[in-house]
Write an enzyme that holds these catalytic residues in place. Structure first.
Site, PDB file in Angstrom:
ATOM      1  N   GLU A 125      68.351 100.152 119.667  1.00 54.22           N
ATOM      2  CA  GLU A 125      68.559  99.545 120.940  1.00 54.22           C
ATOM      3  C   GLU A 125      68.693 100.794 122.092  1.00 54.22           C
ATOM      4  OE1 GLU A 125      71.367  96.660 121.310  1.00 54.22           O
ATOM      5  OE2 GLU A 125      70.319  95.163 120.005  1.00 54.22           O
ATOM      6  N   GLU A 150      67.887  92.138 113.937  1.00 49.96           N
ATOM      7  CA  GLU A 150      68.975  91.258 114.187  1.00 49.96           C
ATOM      8  C   GLU A 150      68.833  90.310 114.866  1.00 49.96           C
ATOM      9  OE1 GLU A 150      71.837  93.870 116.353  1.00 49.96           O
ATOM     10  OE2 GLU A 150      71.591  95.540 115.528  1.00 49.96           O
TER      11      GLU A 150
HETATM   12  C1  BG6 Z   1      73.418  94.497 119.293  1.00 45.87           C
HETATM   13  C2  BG6 Z   1      73.905  95.916 118.301  1.00 45.87           C
HETATM   14  O1  BG6 Z   1      73.200  95.003 120.463  1.00 45.87           O
HETATM   15  O2  BG6 Z   1      73.988  93.579 119.431  1.00 45.87           O
HETATM   16  C3  BG6 Z   1      74.962  95.565 117.592  1.00 45.87           C
HETATM   17  O3  BG6 Z   1      72.920  96.544 117.783  1.00 45.87           O
HETATM   18  C4  BG6 Z   1      76.071  94.592 118.182  1.00 45.87           C
HETATM   19  O4  BG6 Z   1      75.627  96.588 117.028  1.00 45.87           O
HETATM   20  C5  BG6 Z   1      75.241  93.174 118.485  1.00 45.87           C
HETATM   21  O5  BG6 Z   1      77.249  94.372 117.451  1.00 45.87           O
HETATM   22  C6  BG6 Z   1      76.269  92.527 119.121  1.00 45.87           C
HETATM   23  O6  BG6 Z   1      76.840  92.829 120.195  1.00 45.87           O
HETATM   24  P1  BG6 Z   1      78.405  92.814 120.537  1.00 45.87           P
HETATM   25  O7  BG6 Z   1      78.483  93.482 121.684  1.00 45.87           O
HETATM   26  O8  BG6 Z   1      78.836  91.306 120.810  1.00 45.87           O
HETATM   27  O9  BG6 Z   1      79.030  93.089 119.267  1.00 45.87           O
END
Ligand code: BG6
Length: 471
Positions: A161, A371
């Site tokens: 990202e 993800e």
């Molecule tokens: C993504 C990242 O942006 O979202 C992760 O690659 C991150 O590392 C995930 O944990 C969720 O975001 P957050 O800020 O809610 O943990």
């Protein structure tokens, strides 16, 4: 050799490993942030996190029992090179060998990200992503990893990202080094992309080492209406949120209309002509897509550029608009939308739309959903976690992904974020994403949630379909 659809889950080093000062690991910007910054509003650290460094064998066993055939994780740069460059830490190298060997022994394909935000602190002290030397240090670190693990790992990711991380570091300012400065943000974003391209150049020197991609936080942009002004705003938002990453990695150039627009407000002289060859030869084999939500866009009205974020976990803690890009666009919350407690809109159709768009723009390029998941408040009740909200979220999103696949998008795998509960950056530990609950109060005990079993059964019941992939 046949190829299977990959069903897995994902984590990142700083968010789960812990062991922050063990076996020669150096410091990263997140150690500095979590130990010393007054912007660490939840007052927690990744010192122990999910203790994955010591419990990875148990975690891998649970992945296998959960029917998963791939694990996406990241290597901590400061474990391999404690100072960011120079001396290699053998114990760090050995740790990832043990982890990869354990995965392979269990029939789980490693999908390895080289940089998931834990930049070595000594590099930050010399300018971090604002200094081109960091890009070259990254390429050297990448080369070391390719040569160590290249015969075992066949799926590589340069950077996780670039858009989201750099705008959080230099735009919203909620990630270290906690800067809010558009000029510095754009420069850091450019150097991060340069780092990715330089790492690809190193990768191409190896043979039989598999494929390399980037992981992008895709955010499909929708206009509030169809007017000419809104269409311009949507294009600019799409440029900054998506094309800034996808165009150089797929075509080797940045979008010209974005550069023309940015040049009205910022000095772009850091984009050196001589680097354009590096971008051209640094294009990637696949795209990793992290899909969480979409962007709802209207035309610019007034005021200076800013980015709002909700790290509080209190619904509606951010004002409208969520983001202003002076002269270009504003991002707002859809008044009719469904939002989590952290103001993330739940919008499954965006999964389909973003995948269709990628197919339209980049054809048959292999895509992994690297993800997808939802952060929720969760508690153990009678030894169980009944996370029906997560099951609902995942099933709707997987359905949209499969719809895109049926319509021709070349999707090769899907990873739930996250494998188990972990440190959610500035949100701390109360925002949970895992398929497995981690009892941080009780020795990091692992307890599979209802969604873990749901995912296992889903994979099982779909395992004999080939999803259009050669077996
Ligand atoms: C993504 C990242 O942006 O979202 C992760 O690659 C991150 O590392 C995930 O944990 C969720 O975001 P957050 O800020 O809610 O943990």
């Amino acid at each position: 050799m046949g190829k299977k659809f990959l069903w897995g889950s994902a984590t990142a080093s700083y968010q789960c490993e812990g062991a922050w000062n063990e076996d020669g690991r150096g410091l990263s910007i997140w150690d500095e942030f979590s130990h010393h910054s007054d912007k660490n509003i939840n007052n927690v650290t990744g010192d122990i996190a999910s203790n994955h460094y010591h419990q990875f064998e148990e975690d891998i066993r649970m992945m296998k029992e959960g029917g998963q055939n791939s694990y996406r994780f990241s290597i901590a740069w400061p474990r391999i090179l404690p100072k960011g460059k120079g001396d290699v830490n053998q114990k760090g190298i050995d740790f990832y060998h043990r982890m990869i060997d354990c995965l392979l022994k269990n029939g789980i394909e490693p999908n390895v990200t080289l940089y998931h935000w834990d930049l070595p602190l000594p590099l930050q002290e010399k300018g971090g992503w604002e200094n081109e030397e960091t890009a070259y240090a990254f390429a050297e670190y990448a080369r070391i990893c390719f040569s160590e693990y290249g015969d075992k790992v066949k799926l590589w990711v340069t950077i996780n990202e670039p858009h989201y991380s750099i705008t959080s570091m230099y735009g919203a300012g909620n990630y270290p080094p906690n800067v809010k400065d558009g000029q510095r943000c754009i420069k850091a974003a450019y150097i991060t992309m340069l780092a990715s391209a330089l790492a690809v150049k190193e990768f191409r020197k190896f043979s039989n080492i598999g494929q390399i991609g980037i992981v992008h936080d895709a955010s499909p942009c929708y206009g509030v209406d169809d007017s000419k002004e809104t269409q311009f705003a949507v294009r600019m938002a799409d440029n900054l949120f998506n094309n800034w990453v996808l165009e150089p990695t797929m075509r080797g150039v940045f979008p010209q209309d974005m550069l023309d627009e940015l040049a009205k407000y910022y000095d772009l002289s850091f984009m050196k002509k001589e680097n354009s060859e590096i971008f051209k030869s640094g294009t990637l084999d696949f795209i990793g897509i992290n899909y969480y939500s979409r962007s709802f866009i209207r035309s610019y009205t007034e005021g200076e550029s800013y980015i709002g974020v909700n790290n509080t976990g209190i619904k509606s803690a951010v004002d409208q608009p969520l983001m202003v890009m002076k002269g270009m666009f504003e991002q707002i919350k859809d008044p009719g939308g469904e939002f989590t407690d952290w103001d993330m809109e739940i919008y499954p159709q965006g999964m389909y739309d973003t995948l269709r768009q990628i197919r339209q723009r980049y054809g048959d390029v292999p895509i992994y959903i690297t993800e997808n998941g939802v952060g929720l408040y969760e508690k153990l009740k009678d030894g169980r976690v009944e996370d029906d909200g997560r099951i609902d979220f995942l099933s709707k999103h997987i359905k949209e992904m499969l719809r895109a696949k049926e319509d021709g998008a070349n999707i090769c795998g899907y990873y739930v974020w996250s494998t188990f509960d972990l440190y959610s950056w500035v949100n701390g530990y109360k925002k949970r994403y895992g398929l497995v609950y981690v009892d941080f109060e009780d020795d990091n005990r692992r307890i599979p949630k209802k969604s873990y079993y749901w995912y296992r059964d889903f994979i099982r019941s779909n395992n004999n379909k080939n999803w259009g992939i050669e077996q």
